[in-house]
Design a protein around this motif. Sequence first.
Motif, PDB file in Angstrom:
ATOM      1  N   ALA A   1      39.172  40.086  44.320  1.00  0.00           N
ATOM      2  CA  ALA A   1      39.396  41.521  44.504  1.00  0.00           C
ATOM      3  C   ALA A   1      38.484  42.347  43.612  1.00  0.00           C
ATOM      4  CB  ALA A   1      40.860  41.852  44.225  1.00  0.00           C
ATOM      5  N   SER A   2      38.159  41.819  42.432  1.00  0.00           N
ATOM      6  CA  SER A   2      37.315  42.547  41.476  1.00  0.00           C
ATOM      7  C   SER A   2      35.828  42.327  41.709  1.00  0.00           C
ATOM      8  CB  SER A   2      37.655  42.111  40.056  1.00  0.00           C
ATOM      9  OG  SER A   2      37.267  40.754  39.856  1.00  0.00           O
ATOM     10  N   GLY A   3      35.503  41.318  42.508  1.00  0.00           N
ATOM     11  CA  GLY A   3      34.106  40.964  42.693  1.00  0.00           C
ATOM     12  C   GLY A   3      33.585  39.999  41.655  1.00  0.00           C
ATOM     13  N   GLY A   4      34.400  39.679  40.644  1.00  0.00           N
ATOM     14  CA  GLY A   4      34.011  38.732  39.609  1.00  0.00           C
ATOM     15  C   GLY A   4      34.282  37.300  40.042  1.00  0.00           C
ATOM     16  N   PRO A   5      33.941  36.322  39.188  1.00  0.00           N
ATOM     17  CA  PRO A   5      34.118  34.923  39.552  1.00  0.00           C
ATOM     18  C   PRO A   5      35.528  34.392  39.330  1.00  0.00           C
ATOM     19  CG  PRO A   5      33.067  35.065  37.415  1.00  0.00           C
ATOM     20  CD  PRO A   5      33.206  36.479  37.912  1.00  0.00           C
ATOM     21  N   ASP A   6      36.437  35.229  38.810  1.00  0.00           N
ATOM     22  CA  ASP A   6      37.774  34.753  38.459  1.00  0.00           C
ATOM     23  C   ASP A   6      38.751  35.922  38.584  1.00  0.00           C
ATOM     24  OD1 ASP A   6      39.040  32.815  35.623  1.00  0.00           O
ATOM     25  OD2 ASP A   6      40.079  33.679  37.319  1.00  0.00           O
ATOM     26  N   GLY A   7      39.679  35.825  39.528  1.00  0.00           N
ATOM     27  CA  GLY A   7      40.650  36.899  39.685  1.00  0.00           C
ATOM     28  C   GLY A   7      41.489  36.701  40.926  1.00  0.00           C
ATOM     29  N   GLN A   8      42.211  37.721  41.317  1.00  0.00           N
ATOM     30  CA  GLN A   8      43.020  37.649  42.527  1.00  0.00           C
ATOM     31  C   GLN A   8      42.114  37.571  43.757  1.00  0.00           C
ATOM     32  OE1 GLN A   8      45.573  41.078  42.533  1.00  0.00           O
ATOM     33  NE2 GLN A   8      46.899  40.266  40.923  1.00  0.00           N
ATOM     34  N   PRO A   9      42.499  36.778  44.754  1.00  0.00           N
ATOM     35  CA  PRO A   9      41.674  36.727  45.965  1.00  0.00           C
ATOM     36  C   PRO A   9      41.551  38.088  46.632  1.00  0.00           C
ATOM     37  CG  PRO A   9      43.330  34.970  45.953  1.00  0.00           C
ATOM     38  CD  PRO A   9      43.679  35.906  44.835  1.00  0.00           C
ATOM     39  N   LYS A  10      40.366  38.403  47.125  1.00  0.00           N
ATOM     40  CA  LYS A  10      40.172  39.653  47.854  1.00  0.00           C
ATOM     41  C   LYS A  10      41.001  39.665  49.125  1.00  0.00           C
ATOM     42  CE  LYS A  10      36.583  42.671  49.734  1.00  0.00           C
ATOM     43  NZ  LYS A  10      35.104  42.858  49.917  1.00  0.00           N
ATOM     44  N   SER A  11      41.090  38.499  49.769  1.00  0.00           N
ATOM     45  CA  SER A  11      41.967  38.346  50.924  1.00  0.00           C
ATOM     46  C   SER A  11      43.298  37.783  50.440  1.00  0.00           C
ATOM     47  CB  SER A  11      41.347  37.387  51.956  1.00  0.00           C
ATOM     48  OG  SER A  11      40.130  37.888  52.433  1.00  0.00           O
ATOM     49  N   PRO A  12      44.338  38.604  50.305  1.00  0.00           N
ATOM     50  CA  PRO A  12      45.610  38.131  49.755  1.00  0.00           C
ATOM     51  C   PRO A  12      46.161  36.920  50.516  1.00  0.00           C
ATOM     52  CG  PRO A  12      45.612  40.518  49.971  1.00  0.00           C
ATOM     53  CD  PRO A  12      44.393  40.027  50.688  1.00  0.00           C
ATOM     54  N   VAL A  13      46.709  35.983  49.780  1.00  0.00           N
ATOM     55  CA  VAL A  13      47.264  34.771  50.374  1.00  0.00           C
ATOM     56  C   VAL A  13      48.720  34.635  49.950  1.00  0.00           C
ATOM     57  CG1 VAL A  13      47.041  32.285  50.638  1.00  0.00           C
ATOM     58  CG2 VAL A  13      44.999  33.674  50.199  1.00  0.00           C
ATOM     59  N   THR A  14      49.615  34.610  50.921  1.00  0.00           N
ATOM     60  CA  THR A  14      51.035  34.449  50.649  1.00  0.00           C
ATOM     61  C   THR A  14      51.517  33.131  51.211  1.00  0.00           C
ATOM     62  OG1 THR A  14      51.411  36.840  50.776  1.00  0.00           O
ATOM     63  CG2 THR A  14      53.340  35.424  51.025  1.00  0.00           C
ATOM     64  N   ILE A  15      52.260  32.378  50.401  1.00  0.00           N
ATOM     65  CA  ILE A  15      52.902  31.156  50.883  1.00  0.00           C
ATOM     66  C   ILE A  15      54.187  31.557  51.590  1.00  0.00           C
ATOM     67  CG2 ILE A  15      54.050  29.004  50.223  1.00  0.00           C
ATOM     68  CD1 ILE A  15      52.108  28.749  47.916  1.00  0.00           C
ATOM     69  N   GLU A  16      54.278  31.209  52.856  1.00  0.00           N
ATOM     70  CA  GLU A  16      55.464  31.561  53.633  1.00  0.00           C
ATOM     71  C   GLU A  16      56.550  30.505  53.502  1.00  0.00           C
ATOM     72  OE1 GLU A  16      53.594  31.922  57.416  1.00  0.00           O
ATOM     73  OE2 GLU A  16      52.700  33.877  56.963  1.00  0.00           O
TER      74      GLU A  16
END
Length: 232
Positions: free
Chosen positions: A213-228
Amino acid sequence: MPLITPSRVRRILLALSAAGALALAGCASTPDAPQETQDASAAAPQSTASGECVYSAGGRPASRPVDAPPAEPKATGEVPATIATSAGDLTVTLDADSAPCTVNSFLSLADQGYFDGTTCHRLTTAGIFVLQCGDPTASGRGGPGYSFPDELSGSETYDAGTLAMANAGPDTNGSQFFIVYADTSLPPAYTVFGQLDEASTAVVAGIAAAGTASGGPDGQPKSPVTIESVTN
Protein backbone atom coordinates in the motif's frame (compact mmCIF):
# COMPACT_ATOMS: atom_id res chain seq x y z
CA MET A 1 14.33 5.17 -0.09
CA PRO A 2 17.71 3.44 -0.78
CA LEU A 3 18.07 1.42 -3.96
CA ILE A 4 17.85 -2.33 -3.34
CA THR A 5 20.83 -3.57 -5.37
CA PRO A 6 21.86 -7.25 -5.72
CA SER A 7 24.88 -6.67 -3.46
CA ARG A 8 22.66 -5.02 -0.84
CA VAL A 9 20.25 -7.97 -0.96
CA ARG A 10 23.16 -10.37 -0.38
CA ARG A 11 24.27 -8.35 2.65
CA ILE A 12 20.71 -8.38 3.97
CA LEU A 13 20.46 -12.16 3.70
CA LEU A 14 23.83 -12.66 5.40
CA ALA A 15 22.72 -10.40 8.22
CA LEU A 16 19.49 -12.38 8.61
CA SER A 17 21.41 -15.63 8.85
CA ALA A 18 23.78 -14.23 11.45
CA ALA A 19 21.28 -12.36 13.55
CA GLY A 20 18.40 -14.84 13.44
CA ALA A 21 15.05 -13.46 14.56
CA LEU A 22 14.37 -9.76 14.15
CA ALA A 23 11.41 -7.64 15.24
CA LEU A 24 8.81 -6.57 12.70
CA ALA A 25 9.84 -3.18 11.34
CA GLY A 26 6.75 -2.21 9.36
CA CYS A 27 7.47 -0.30 6.16
CA ALA A 28 11.24 -0.09 6.51
CA SER A 29 13.56 0.23 3.51
CA THR A 30 14.85 -3.29 4.18
CA PRO A 31 12.31 -6.01 5.02
CA ASP A 32 12.94 -7.98 8.20
CA ALA A 33 12.34 -11.68 8.63
CA PRO A 34 8.71 -12.81 9.07
CA GLN A 35 8.20 -12.08 12.76
CA GLU A 36 5.38 -11.49 15.14
CA THR A 37 5.66 -8.30 17.17
CA GLN A 38 5.43 -9.71 20.66
CA ASP A 39 5.69 -8.29 24.16
CA ALA A 40 8.94 -9.17 25.90
CA SER A 41 6.89 -10.43 28.85
CA ALA A 42 5.38 -13.30 26.85
CA ALA A 43 5.77 -16.62 28.63
CA ALA A 44 8.10 -19.16 27.03
CA PRO A 45 6.49 -22.53 26.34
CA GLN A 46 7.52 -25.60 28.27
CA SER A 47 9.33 -28.48 26.64
CA THR A 48 7.21 -30.79 24.53
CA ALA A 49 6.59 -34.13 26.22
CA SER A 50 6.94 -37.32 24.19
CA GLY A 51 3.82 -37.80 22.08
CA GLU A 52 2.16 -34.68 23.45
CA CYS A 53 2.11 -31.01 22.56
CA VAL A 54 2.47 -28.28 25.16
CA TYR A 55 0.64 -25.00 24.62
CA SER A 56 1.58 -22.47 27.29
CA ALA A 57 -0.34 -19.33 28.17
CA GLY A 58 1.12 -16.29 26.41
CA GLY A 59 1.97 -12.87 27.80
CA ARG A 60 -1.24 -11.18 26.65
CA PRO A 61 -4.88 -12.11 26.05
CA ALA A 62 -6.01 -13.81 22.88
CA SER A 63 -7.01 -11.57 19.98
CA ARG A 64 -10.19 -13.64 19.82
CA PRO A 65 -11.65 -16.02 22.40
CA VAL A 66 -10.19 -19.42 21.64
CA ASP A 67 -9.53 -22.71 23.39
CA ALA A 68 -6.03 -24.15 23.43
CA PRO A 69 -5.57 -27.20 21.18
CA PRO A 70 -5.70 -30.71 22.64
CA ALA A 71 -2.35 -32.03 23.85
CA GLU A 72 -2.50 -35.10 21.64
CA PRO A 73 -2.50 -34.39 17.90
CA LYS A 74 -5.04 -36.37 15.90
CA ALA A 75 -3.83 -35.66 12.37
CA THR A 76 -1.03 -37.67 10.78
CA GLY A 77 0.67 -37.69 7.42
CA GLU A 78 -0.40 -35.28 4.70
CA VAL A 79 -3.52 -33.30 5.56
CA PRO A 80 -5.30 -31.41 2.78
CA ALA A 81 -6.66 -27.97 3.65
CA THR A 82 -8.12 -24.97 1.86
CA ILE A 83 -7.49 -21.37 2.85
CA ALA A 84 -10.36 -19.48 1.24
CA THR A 85 -9.35 -15.85 0.65
CA SER A 86 -10.78 -12.81 -1.07
CA ALA A 87 -8.13 -13.32 -3.77
CA GLY A 88 -9.05 -16.97 -4.37
CA ASP A 89 -8.77 -20.35 -2.71
CA LEU A 90 -5.35 -21.57 -1.62
CA THR A 91 -4.92 -25.35 -1.68
CA VAL A 92 -2.52 -26.51 1.00
CA THR A 93 -1.03 -29.83 2.09
CA LEU A 94 -0.19 -29.79 5.79
CA ASP A 95 2.67 -31.99 7.06
CA ALA A 96 1.42 -33.47 10.31
CA ASP A 97 4.36 -35.89 10.58
CA SER A 98 7.11 -33.27 10.51
CA ALA A 99 5.21 -30.61 12.48
CA PRO A 100 2.48 -32.39 14.47
CA CYS A 101 2.02 -29.73 17.15
CA THR A 102 1.98 -26.89 14.63
CA VAL A 103 -0.57 -28.61 12.42
CA ASN A 104 -2.59 -29.51 15.52
CA SER A 105 -2.73 -25.85 16.53
CA PHE A 106 -3.49 -24.62 13.01
CA LEU A 107 -6.38 -27.05 12.58
CA SER A 108 -7.74 -26.28 16.06
CA LEU A 109 -7.76 -22.54 15.35
CA ALA A 110 -9.33 -23.16 11.94
CA ASP A 111 -12.07 -25.33 13.46
CA GLN A 112 -12.88 -22.55 15.94
CA GLY A 113 -13.15 -19.95 13.17
CA TYR A 114 -10.17 -18.02 14.50
CA PHE A 115 -8.88 -17.10 11.05
CA ASP A 116 -12.27 -16.23 9.56
CA GLY A 117 -12.50 -12.61 8.42
CA THR A 118 -8.86 -11.85 9.25
CA THR A 119 -6.61 -9.69 7.07
CA CYS A 120 -3.16 -10.71 5.83
CA HIS A 121 -1.32 -7.76 7.29
CA ARG A 122 2.17 -7.91 5.79
CA LEU A 123 3.76 -8.31 2.37
CA THR A 124 7.47 -8.19 1.57
CA THR A 125 8.72 -7.70 -1.98
CA ALA A 126 12.53 -7.43 -1.70
CA GLY A 127 15.09 -9.70 -0.04
CA ILE A 128 12.38 -11.99 1.28
CA PHE A 129 9.14 -12.78 -0.51
CA VAL A 130 6.33 -13.59 1.89
CA LEU A 131 2.71 -12.80 2.69
CA GLN A 132 2.07 -12.88 6.45
CA CYS A 133 -1.36 -13.68 7.92
CA GLY A 134 -3.03 -15.11 11.02
CA ASP A 135 -3.43 -12.04 13.24
CA PRO A 136 -7.06 -11.00 13.87
CA THR A 137 -5.85 -7.51 14.85
CA ALA A 138 -3.94 -7.08 11.54
CA SER A 139 -1.24 -5.30 13.56
CA GLY A 140 1.41 -8.01 13.81
CA ARG A 141 0.84 -8.11 17.57
CA GLY A 142 -2.11 -10.50 17.79
CA GLY A 143 -2.09 -14.10 18.86
CA PRO A 144 -4.23 -16.91 20.27
CA GLY A 145 -3.23 -16.39 23.91
CA TYR A 146 -0.83 -19.35 23.94
CA SER A 147 2.56 -20.22 22.49
CA PHE A 148 4.28 -23.47 21.62
CA PRO A 149 7.76 -24.74 20.73
CA ASP A 150 9.39 -24.78 17.31
CA GLU A 151 9.46 -28.00 15.32
CA LEU A 152 12.72 -27.67 13.42
CA SER A 153 15.18 -30.09 11.85
CA GLY A 154 17.77 -27.44 11.04
CA SER A 155 17.53 -28.21 7.34
CA GLU A 156 14.46 -26.07 6.58
CA THR A 157 14.34 -24.23 3.27
CA TYR A 158 11.79 -21.67 2.19
CA ASP A 159 11.05 -22.29 -1.46
CA ALA A 160 8.05 -20.87 -3.29
CA GLY A 161 4.85 -22.36 -1.88
CA THR A 162 6.21 -22.96 1.63
CA LEU A 163 3.79 -22.46 4.53
CA ALA A 164 5.64 -21.65 7.77
CA MET A 165 5.16 -20.09 11.18
CA ALA A 166 6.12 -16.51 12.00
CA ASN A 167 7.55 -16.01 15.47
CA ALA A 168 9.09 -13.52 17.88
CA GLY A 169 12.11 -15.67 18.66
CA PRO A 170 12.71 -19.32 19.54
CA ASP A 171 9.65 -21.27 20.72
CA THR A 172 7.17 -18.39 20.48
CA ASN A 173 4.79 -19.78 17.85
CA GLY A 174 1.18 -18.62 18.04
CA SER A 175 -1.25 -18.07 15.18
CA GLN A 176 0.71 -15.97 12.69
CA PHE A 177 2.04 -17.73 9.61
CA PHE A 178 3.56 -16.78 6.30
CA ILE A 179 3.31 -17.97 2.71
CA VAL A 180 6.43 -17.88 0.55
CA TYR A 181 5.54 -16.85 -3.02
CA ALA A 182 9.10 -16.83 -4.46
CA ASP A 183 12.21 -18.71 -3.34
CA THR A 184 13.52 -17.02 -0.19
CA SER A 185 16.71 -17.43 1.85
CA LEU A 186 16.03 -17.46 5.59
CA PRO A 187 17.76 -19.15 8.52
CA PRO A 188 16.10 -22.45 9.53
CA ALA A 189 14.31 -20.75 12.42
CA TYR A 190 10.71 -20.92 11.20
CA THR A 191 8.68 -24.11 11.47
CA VAL A 192 7.59 -25.37 8.06
CA PHE A 193 4.20 -27.07 8.31
CA GLY A 194 2.80 -27.19 4.81
CA GLN A 195 3.05 -26.53 1.10
CA LEU A 196 0.80 -24.72 -1.37
CA ASP A 197 0.23 -26.16 -4.81
CA GLU A 198 1.57 -24.33 -7.87
CA ALA A 199 -1.70 -22.62 -8.75
CA SER A 200 -2.19 -21.34 -5.21
CA THR A 201 1.39 -20.05 -5.05
CA ALA A 202 0.66 -18.15 -8.28
CA VAL A 203 -2.36 -16.53 -6.59
CA VAL A 204 -0.14 -15.19 -3.81
CA ALA A 205 2.48 -14.07 -6.33
CA GLY A 206 -0.27 -12.13 -8.08
CA ILE A 207 -1.10 -10.36 -4.84
CA ALA A 208 2.57 -9.50 -4.43
CA ALA A 209 2.82 -8.18 -7.99
CA ALA A 210 0.55 -5.28 -7.00
CA GLY A 211 3.05 -4.29 -4.29
CA THR A 212 2.43 -2.77 -0.90
CA ALA A 213 0.00 0.00 0.00
CA SER A 214 2.91 2.35 0.73
CA GLY A 215 4.91 1.42 -2.34
CA GLY A 216 7.79 0.25 -0.14
CA PRO A 217 9.23 -3.27 0.03
CA ASP A 218 7.54 -4.11 3.35
CA GLY A 219 4.00 -3.25 4.42
CA GLN A 220 0.33 -4.00 4.00
CA PRO A 221 -0.59 -5.44 0.60
CA LYS A 222 -1.92 -2.87 -1.85
CA SER A 223 -4.55 -5.41 -2.81
CA PRO A 224 -6.17 -6.27 0.56
CA VAL A 225 -6.37 -9.99 1.31
CA THR A 226 -8.94 -11.38 3.72
CA ILE A 227 -9.06 -14.98 4.90
CA GLU A 228 -12.67 -16.07 4.67
CA SER A 229 -12.24 -19.55 6.15
CA VAL A 230 -9.78 -22.39 6.65
CA THR A 231 -11.18 -25.90 6.14
CA ASN A 232 -9.81 -29.41 5.82
